[in-house]
Design a protein around this motif. Sequence first.
Motif, PDB file in Angstrom:
ATOM      1  N   THR A 160      -6.121  -1.811  10.788  1.00 12.12           N
ATOM      2  CA  THR A 160      -4.932  -1.827  10.008  1.00 12.12           C
ATOM      3  C   THR A 160      -5.165  -1.727   8.057  1.00 12.12           C
ATOM      4  O   THR A 160      -4.535  -1.785   7.511  1.00 12.12           O
ATOM      5  N   ALA A 201       4.585  -2.036  10.393  1.00 15.81           N
ATOM      6  CA  ALA A 201       4.497  -2.749   9.212  1.00 15.81           C
ATOM      7  C   ALA A 201       4.551  -2.231   7.897  1.00 15.81           C
ATOM      8  O   ALA A 201       4.960  -2.712   6.948  1.00 15.81           O
ATOM      9  N   LYS A 203       5.757   0.548   6.594  1.00 13.48           N
ATOM     10  CA  LYS A 203       6.845   1.840   7.183  1.00 13.48           C
ATOM     11  C   LYS A 203       6.374   2.978   6.960  1.00 13.48           C
ATOM     12  O   LYS A 203       6.539   3.786   6.308  1.00 13.48           O
TER      13      LYS A 203
END
Length: 339
Positions: A160, A201, A203
């Motif tokens: 992430t 998250a 996009k």
Amino acid sequence: MAQKANGFTLSSMLYALSLVGAMLFALCTSAHAQQAGKIFRIGILDPSTASGSAVRWEALRQELSKLGWIEGKNIAIEYRFTEQKPGRLPELAADLARLKVDLIVVSGTPPAFAAKNATTAIPIVMINTADPVGLGLVASLARPGGNVTGLAALGPELNTKRLEILKDAVPKLARVGLLWRPVVNVGQDLQLKEFRLAALALKLKLEEIETQLDAKGLENAFQTAKQKQVNAIMTTATRSFFAERKRIVELAGKYRLPAIYPQKGFVDEGGLMSYGEDPTDQYRRAAGYVDKILKGAKPADLPVQQPTKFEFVINLKAAKEIGLTIPVRVLERANQVIR
């Protein structure tokens, strides 16, 4: 007159006791000498190649040497590499178990499972293993139980962060190509799940590209990435991709695709950016587990550790070659900028 007790004089009893003491001392001394002269056998189970993993295992050997464990003197190392064939893991793990090595060191999640399935008696030290509690390798980080301990990885969680950095570094990033291997790998499955959630998250459109690691397969993967019009690429954080880092970096340059990698080893080969734990540090820290276990500690009592060192590295030479200008705010966050 000498005192008697049950037909023995006190002096004869003392003499007998001294003889028993001397015998016990001799036995203990002999056992200690035998243990001191023993050559412990360490098994190594690696899902990659000998050449691709050489730097990391050398770090382990050097740290063991500092702790007094010298290969050829008091330890012997049995290496087992799958050569990028994960299906061989059970066979190689069983081979080490049959040899009755004193300890097995594994790199990655699939080798940890293979070793645990092969033996419940031989201690196992794991390195870079994702979510060992959730996957059932250990009972808890603090009290592992069983015969497995070592160092956990934060691979899924760090993906992430890598995706966030990539979005900050590449203007108008909209589509990211993710190289992954079509093999059964629980660690990789966790990463894919994390990537999908992170892309949603942020996009970003995530293009998952199945990748074979031979020369033709890698070339095909990058051709697919260009066809899908991705703006950048990433790979899952697996040992297999690390072993092919040189070729992957070359192809990223050839196709002018920005990339962020899981380890600095990719940047050392000319890659653009990396963010992640220091894998070499994990191998050095694993030597401490080996040392304790060979000296009698039980894996069940040695807490599993998580990474403590993270590094963000940017290679401005690579950025210039593909015509990418990395924003100053991103450069300021890097631990190292190669100019």
